[in-house]
Write a protein that holds these residues in place. Sequence first.
Motif, mmCIF file in Angstrom:
data_model
loop_
_atom_site.group_PDB
_atom_site.id
_atom_site.type_symbol
_atom_site.label_atom_id
_atom_site.label_comp_id
_atom_site.label_asym_id
_atom_site.label_seq_id
_atom_site.Cartn_x
_atom_site.Cartn_y
_atom_site.Cartn_z
ATOM 1 N N MET B 1 0.840 -1.205 0.000
ATOM 2 C CA MET B 1 0.000 0.000 0.000
ATOM 3 C C MET B 1 0.878 1.261 0.000
ATOM 4 N N VAL B 2 1.764 1.345 1.016
ATOM 5 C CA VAL B 2 2.715 2.466 1.055
ATOM 6 C C VAL B 2 3.594 2.424 -0.192
ATOM 7 N N LEU B 3 4.029 1.211 -0.543
ATOM 8 C CA LEU B 3 4.916 1.063 -1.691
ATOM 9 C C LEU B 3 4.211 1.470 -2.981
ATOM 10 N N ALA B 6 4.149 5.129 -3.264
ATOM 11 C CA ALA B 6 5.450 5.690 -3.634
ATOM 12 C C ALA B 6 5.686 5.518 -5.136
ATOM 13 N N LEU B 7 5.257 4.379 -5.664
ATOM 14 C CA LEU B 7 5.432 4.141 -7.095
ATOM 15 C C LEU B 7 4.557 5.098 -7.914
ATOM 16 N N PHE B 10 6.475 8.204 -8.453
ATOM 17 C CA PHE B 10 7.392 8.081 -9.597
ATOM 18 C C PHE B 10 6.642 8.328 -10.908
ATOM 19 N N GLU B 11 5.434 7.773 -10.981
ATOM 20 C CA GLU B 11 4.653 7.859 -12.230
ATOM 21 C C GLU B 11 4.208 9.285 -12.551
ATOM 22 N N LEU B 39 5.964 10.772 1.993
ATOM 23 C CA LEU B 39 6.622 9.872 1.044
ATOM 24 C C LEU B 39 7.749 10.579 0.295
ATOM 25 N N GLU B 42 10.778 10.944 2.405
ATOM 26 C CA GLU B 42 11.530 9.698 2.554
ATOM 27 C C GLU B 42 12.287 9.350 1.263
ATOM 28 N N LEU B 43 11.636 9.550 0.129
ATOM 29 C CA LEU B 43 12.289 9.275 -1.161
ATOM 30 C C LEU B 43 13.460 10.219 -1.400
ATOM 31 N N ALA B 48 16.113 9.115 -4.213
ATOM 32 C CA ALA B 48 15.265 8.759 -5.365
ATOM 33 C C ALA B 48 14.637 10.012 -5.966
#
Lengths: 246, 246
Positions: B1-3, B6-7, B10-11, B39, B42-43, B48
């Motif tokens: 869910m968190v992941l 985060a993705l 990126f999108e 998020l 953190e990234l 990232a």
Amino acid sequence: MVLSRALRIFEAFTAEQPRLTLSQLSRRAGLPLTTTHRLVHELAAWGALERDDEGRYRIGLRLWEVAALAPRGLGLREHAMPYLEDLYEATHQNVQLAVLDGTEALYLERLSARGAVGVVSRVGGRLPLHATGVGLALLAHSDPALQERVLAEPLTRFTPQTVTSPRELRRLLAEVRRTGVAISDRLLDPLALSIAAPILTPAGVAAALSVVVPSTESPAPYIPAVLTASRGASRSLGWRPPASPR
Amino acid sequence: MVLSRALRIFEAFTAEQPRLTLSQLSRRAGLPLTTTHRLVHELAAWGALERDDEGRYRIGLRLWEVAALAPRGLGLREHAMPYLEDLYEATHQNVQLAVLDGTEALYLERLSARGAVGVVSRVGGRLPLHATGVGLALLAHSDPALQERVLAEPLTRFTPQTVTSPRELRRLLAEVRRTGVAISDRLLDPLALSIAAPILTPAGVAAALSVVVPSTESPAPYIPAVLTASRGASRSLGWRPPASPR
């Protein structure tokens, strides 16, 4: 927490081992196998990881595609590329592009003629600033605080020519600023000589480019070409040369 | 869910907008501002993402560095690069390298001479298979299930020359297999002609390379060079030509 674990999975991959099994990933990321399995599954579904025919995982093309949007990565490369190509055609040696990241040079691009001297760098790889042409060009033009940080760290020796004394490095950086060109004469590799120059923007140094030739050659004939290419790339990024005194 | 959230961050980045504010990121990722903030923080701490001088976020070099380990990305590029460079030197036009991803061609590399015809592709960008030289070369040598999938989809028209009939595309793909070379004569861009060939491995097609020239030129003089480069790159990946009959 979940996110930091996923980032640890990314960190598990290296140039030496770009393909890893689930248990290798679990061990390298320091995560339980079940957690690793769940995260890897989710990352693979999105395309950040891919599974090969032997069941090992590798970094996926979808992540590469997102990362290609990094303005300091391929964006900078796009600007510099025509000048790198001109330099490559003029020299038929190794031509490289690197940016400063932390206290290292990160290589964005390399063009190598088939018969050119082997080079240590790899696109996406890092090398130390004090022993590479691009590193010296970046360091000489970066802010004084960073220079002091590098000068305060131990300077690793790679060859008998590597500059490991902070005092001598300080002198070398002053020379780079004075001449506009950075020469790494076997500082990293006993067989290679690198001629580098910074790519400047109105905000400071953005990158450096270099030609790497066999150490048996003289750097002299390459210097004007490297300076021309680096100035061209700098101009394309909005830099203008200081007005000359009349 | 968190992941997955985060993705989604990126999108949110695109080639048109590689720099985004926190509120733009929140809107594009469809996430609450507080979640986005946490998020992104953190990234960015990991590298990232990076924050520019104006407070906007961009994809970070650390992500690019990890992504450079993608074996189907820069790994393949490393193998193909010397052959791309030979082709570039022989032609002084645009030289491109692309891989198949889903039902599109993803561009890994492009070398362009300063005076070469403008090309639509971008490193890290995607183009459709049926309208590009590399796309036709990839499609003609990929597995029949994928070919059927592409033939079943609507074939977008880009120019009067674009092949939009499945029947005609099938005929074109057979010709590509027969001749070993794929020619996109203004299929995507009325000003450009692309001459492409597949890079093969013992396991099948890995990539395709092409030369893109102005559409006023004849493809004939480029065909032998493209075939030579693609065969060279294929050999470096373990492919061997079928034994000729005596």
